[in-house]
Structure formats: structure tokens, C-alpha cells
Design a protein around this motif. Sequence first.
Motif, PDB file in Angstrom:
ATOM      1  N   ASN A 235      48.230  31.080  33.600  1.00  0.00           N
ATOM      2  CA  ASN A 235      48.340  31.392  35.026  1.00  0.00           C
ATOM      3  C   ASN A 235      47.742  32.758  35.332  1.00  0.00           C
ATOM      4  OD1 ASN A 235      49.465  29.268  36.613  1.00  0.00           O
ATOM      5  ND2 ASN A 235      51.350  29.498  35.460  1.00  0.00           N
ATOM      6  N   PHE A 236      47.907  33.723  34.429  1.00  0.00           N
ATOM      7  CA  PHE A 236      47.245  35.020  34.607  1.00  0.00           C
ATOM      8  C   PHE A 236      45.732  34.855  34.595  1.00  0.00           C
ATOM      9  CE2 PHE A 236      51.289  37.096  33.195  1.00  0.00           C
ATOM     10  CZ  PHE A 236      51.435  37.930  34.292  1.00  0.00           C
ATOM     11  N   VAL A 237      45.237  34.021  33.694  1.00  0.00           N
ATOM     12  CA  VAL A 237      43.794  33.762  33.638  1.00  0.00           C
ATOM     13  C   VAL A 237      43.333  33.101  34.934  1.00  0.00           C
ATOM     14  CG1 VAL A 237      42.026  32.402  32.449  1.00  0.00           C
ATOM     15  CG2 VAL A 237      43.740  33.643  31.122  1.00  0.00           C
ATOM     16  N   SER A 238      44.122  32.188  35.457  1.00  0.00           N
ATOM     17  CA  SER A 238      43.778  31.519  36.713  1.00  0.00           C
ATOM     18  C   SER A 238      43.732  32.508  37.874  1.00  0.00           C
ATOM     19  CB  SER A 238      44.788  30.411  36.997  1.00  0.00           C
ATOM     20  OG  SER A 238      44.511  29.786  38.212  1.00  0.00           O
ATOM     21  N   ILE A 239      44.670  33.447  37.889  1.00  0.00           N
ATOM     22  CA  ILE A 239      44.661  34.480  38.931  1.00  0.00           C
ATOM     23  C   ILE A 239      43.385  35.307  38.830  1.00  0.00           C
ATOM     24  CG2 ILE A 239      45.768  36.634  39.672  1.00  0.00           C
ATOM     25  CD1 ILE A 239      48.457  35.332  38.985  1.00  0.00           C
TER      26      ILE A 239
ATOM     27  N   ILE B  68      40.477  35.607  41.717  1.00  0.00           N
ATOM     28  CA  ILE B  68      40.042  36.909  42.248  1.00  0.00           C
ATOM     29  C   ILE B  68      38.530  37.053  42.096  1.00  0.00           C
ATOM     30  CG2 ILE B  68      40.155  39.407  41.855  1.00  0.00           C
ATOM     31  CD1 ILE B  68      43.149  39.002  41.217  1.00  0.00           C
ATOM     32  N   TYR B  69      37.990  36.613  40.976  1.00  0.00           N
ATOM     33  CA  TYR B  69      36.545  36.662  40.751  1.00  0.00           C
ATOM     34  C   TYR B  69      35.809  35.818  41.801  1.00  0.00           C
ATOM     35  CZ  TYR B  69      32.061  35.715  38.488  1.00  0.00           C
ATOM     36  OH  TYR B  69      30.731  35.577  38.214  1.00  0.00           O
ATOM     37  N   ARG B  70      36.340  34.633  42.105  1.00  0.00           N
ATOM     38  CA  ARG B  70      35.698  33.778  43.111  1.00  0.00           C
ATOM     39  C   ARG B  70      35.794  34.380  44.504  1.00  0.00           C
ATOM     40  NH1 ARG B  70      37.706  27.808  41.807  1.00  0.00           N
ATOM     41  NH2 ARG B  70      38.083  27.982  44.033  1.00  0.00           N
ATOM     42  N   ILE B  71      36.898  35.053  44.807  1.00  0.00           N
ATOM     43  CA  ILE B  71      37.037  35.705  46.112  1.00  0.00           C
ATOM     44  C   ILE B  71      36.024  36.838  46.239  1.00  0.00           C
ATOM     45  CG2 ILE B  71      38.574  37.171  47.504  1.00  0.00           C
ATOM     46  CD1 ILE B  71      40.892  35.416  46.451  1.00  0.00           C
ATOM     47  N   VAL B  72      35.887  37.627  45.179  1.00  0.00           N
ATOM     48  CA  VAL B  72      34.912  38.732  45.204  1.00  0.00           C
ATOM     49  C   VAL B  72      33.502  38.182  45.367  1.00  0.00           C
ATOM     50  CG1 VAL B  72      33.894  40.573  43.801  1.00  0.00           C
ATOM     51  CG2 VAL B  72      36.363  40.346  43.937  1.00  0.00           C
ATOM     52  N   LEU B  73      33.178  37.100  44.655  1.00  0.00           N
ATOM     53  CA  LEU B  73      31.856  36.486  44.800  1.00  0.00           C
ATOM     54  C   LEU B  73      31.628  35.987  46.222  1.00  0.00           C
ATOM     55  CD1 LEU B  73      31.232  34.409  41.542  1.00  0.00           C
ATOM     56  CD2 LEU B  73      30.139  36.526  42.268  1.00  0.00           C
ATOM     57  N   TRP B  74      32.662  35.468  46.863  1.00  0.00           N
ATOM     58  CA  TRP B  74      32.516  34.978  48.227  1.00  0.00           C
ATOM     59  C   TRP B  74      32.141  36.123  49.166  1.00  0.00           C
ATOM     60  CZ3 TRP B  74      34.446  35.449  53.171  1.00  0.00           C
ATOM     61  CH2 TRP B  74      34.205  34.372  54.047  1.00  0.00           C
ATOM     62  N   PHE B  75      32.802  37.274  49.000  1.00  0.00           N
ATOM     63  CA  PHE B  75      32.501  38.411  49.864  1.00  0.00           C
ATOM     64  C   PHE B  75      31.153  39.043  49.526  1.00  0.00           C
ATOM     65  CE2 PHE B  75      37.109  38.402  50.777  1.00  0.00           C
ATOM     66  CZ  PHE B  75      37.038  38.419  52.158  1.00  0.00           C
TER      67      PHE B  75
ATOM     68  N   PHE C 127      37.679  27.781  54.223  1.00  0.00           N
ATOM     69  CA  PHE C 127      38.768  26.998  53.653  1.00  0.00           C
ATOM     70  C   PHE C 127      38.925  27.293  52.169  1.00  0.00           C
ATOM     71  CE2 PHE C 127      39.874  23.212  51.194  1.00  0.00           C
ATOM     72  CZ  PHE C 127      41.166  23.020  51.629  1.00  0.00           C
ATOM     73  N   TYR C 128      37.830  27.388  51.426  1.00  0.00           N
ATOM     74  CA  TYR C 128      37.888  27.639  49.989  1.00  0.00           C
ATOM     75  C   TYR C 128      38.420  29.038  49.687  1.00  0.00           C
ATOM     76  CZ  TYR C 128      35.208  23.381  49.622  1.00  0.00           C
ATOM     77  OH  TYR C 128      34.803  22.081  49.709  1.00  0.00           O
ATOM     78  N   LEU C 129      38.081  29.978  50.547  1.00  0.00           N
ATOM     79  CA  LEU C 129      38.596  31.338  50.386  1.00  0.00           C
ATOM     80  C   LEU C 129      40.112  31.354  50.590  1.00  0.00           C
ATOM     81  CD1 LEU C 129      37.911  34.394  50.047  1.00  0.00           C
ATOM     82  CD2 LEU C 129      37.828  34.484  52.542  1.00  0.00           C
ATOM     83  N   VAL C 130      40.576  30.683  51.636  1.00  0.00           N
ATOM     84  CA  VAL C 130      42.008  30.616  51.917  1.00  0.00           C
ATOM     85  C   VAL C 130      42.730  29.892  50.778  1.00  0.00           C
ATOM     86  CG1 VAL C 130      43.747  29.666  53.492  1.00  0.00           C
ATOM     87  CG2 VAL C 130      41.693  30.764  54.408  1.00  0.00           C
ATOM     88  N   TYR C 131      42.114  28.811  50.281  1.00  0.00           N
ATOM     89  CA  TYR C 131      42.716  28.070  49.171  1.00  0.00           C
ATOM     90  C   TYR C 131      42.855  28.954  47.930  1.00  0.00           C
ATOM     91  CZ  TYR C 131      43.625  24.552  45.643  1.00  0.00           C
ATOM     92  OH  TYR C 131      44.192  23.843  44.624  1.00  0.00           O
ATOM     93  N   ASP C 132      41.867  29.803  47.661  1.00  0.00           N
ATOM     94  CA  ASP C 132      41.968  30.724  46.519  1.00  0.00           C
ATOM     95  C   ASP C 132      43.123  31.699  46.690  1.00  0.00           C
ATOM     96  OD1 ASP C 132      39.931  29.615  45.033  1.00  0.00           O
ATOM     97  OD2 ASP C 132      38.385  30.945  45.831  1.00  0.00           O
ATOM     98  N   PHE C 133      43.334  32.200  47.916  1.00  0.00           N
ATOM     99  CA  PHE C 133      44.466  33.092  48.158  1.00  0.00           C
ATOM    100  C   PHE C 133      45.803  32.354  47.977  1.00  0.00           C
ATOM    101  CE2 PHE C 133      41.459  35.921  50.460  1.00  0.00           C
ATOM    102  CZ  PHE C 133      41.789  37.103  49.830  1.00  0.00           C
TER     103      PHE C 133
ATOM    104  N   CYS D 175      50.609  31.021  44.591  1.00  0.00           N
ATOM    105  CA  CYS D 175      51.364  30.006  43.846  1.00  0.00           C
ATOM    106  C   CYS D 175      51.416  30.338  42.358  1.00  0.00           C
ATOM    107  CB  CYS D 175      50.745  28.635  44.065  1.00  0.00           C
ATOM    108  SG  CYS D 175      51.025  27.997  45.729  1.00  0.00           S
ATOM    109  N   CYS D 176      50.320  30.852  41.803  1.00  0.00           N
ATOM    110  CA  CYS D 176      50.324  31.232  40.379  1.00  0.00           C
ATOM    111  C   CYS D 176      51.299  32.369  40.114  1.00  0.00           C
ATOM    112  CB  CYS D 176      48.918  31.614  39.929  1.00  0.00           C
ATOM    113  SG  CYS D 176      47.822  30.215  39.694  1.00  0.00           S
ATOM    114  N   ILE D 177      51.373  33.313  41.040  1.00  0.00           N
ATOM    115  CA  ILE D 177      52.334  34.407  40.892  1.00  0.00           C
ATOM    116  C   ILE D 177      53.759  33.855  40.950  1.00  0.00           C
ATOM    117  CG2 ILE D 177      53.264  36.478  42.021  1.00  0.00           C
ATOM    118  CD1 ILE D 177      50.347  37.162  42.783  1.00  0.00           C
TER     119      ILE D 177
END
Length: 161
Positions: free
Chosen positions: A16-20, A24-31, A42-48, A53-55
Motif C-alpha cells: 500500500n505504501f508502494v501504491s501511494i 503520487i508519481y502519476r499525479i506529479v506527471l499529470w501536472f 477524473f483520473y487525477l481525482v481517482y488517484d487522490f 483509501c490506501c492510507i
Amino acid sequence: MNSTKKWLIITAILFNFVSIGWDIYRIVLWFMAEPQHRSSVFYLVYDFITIACCIAVIVLLSMAIWRNGKLFRSRYGYYMTALVISIIVNLLSVSSVLLIISMFVSDWVWITPKKDDSKVEIDEKTVVIKNKEEEIARLRKLKDEGKISEEEFQERLMKLL
């Protein structure tokens, strides 16, 4: 708590830590991407949501196995809630698969006797004496078998009485 189940849950927490980290890497790439090359919001919101949920899964599983799993039976609801959240967010994630596997592993600890227990030799110093009558009977038996002398028998009998 069974150590196999405990280690499956700990491994699920680590994944789950790896998934987090991956989210985060995908969110940074999106920005970092140019606006015309970005995917839907939608994909950005889903990542958040996935990060939240992982936390939650990490916290619930940590609470379930707290104190080396001694409270696992009383905190079984935390474990099941984390399992359901993990399955809802991503059924095929490594963490979800590990939690599903751990669900079928018993949490009972089985104690097996050592193989050498049948060969334990008991000498007169290791025998537990429950009362004086048993000790007197044991001393008489030792004297009759010739393991102790009459004087030693009398001496031990006087110490006992």
C-alpha cells in the motif's frame, strides 16, 4: 496470531505504501504534462481517492495487528474493513490479493511439541514434589533400589520432617 497471516498483512501494508508512491508519481506527471496532453481530471481525482483509501487501509491494518497481533480477534472488524476498502479500490492490486489470501489463513497459533520431549531424562533434582508423603515414598524407593544409602535416607528424611 499466526505468523503467516501477520506477515501477509505486513506485506500488504508495504505494498500500500508502494501504491501511494505510484499514485503520487502519476499525479506529479499529470501536472507536469502540457494541458493538451493531460488525461481527464477524473483520473487525477481517482488517484487522490486511491491515496486516501490506501492510507485508510494502512491505518486499519496497523491497528488490527497492533501489539504483535495479540488483539487481532478483538479488532477483526478493522481487518475486514481494510480488506473491503482494498477490494473496492483495486481488486487486482498486490495488496488486495495478499489480503484475500490472508483471509483464508487461520489466525490460530498451533503449538507442536518438540520431538525430543519423549527422551527427557528426569533425575531426582528435577522432580516436582507435591507433598511430603510423595517425597518420603520416593526416598524409600531410592533406598530400596540402592541408589542412596541408609544414612543418606535418614539424613534426607530428617531434613524433610
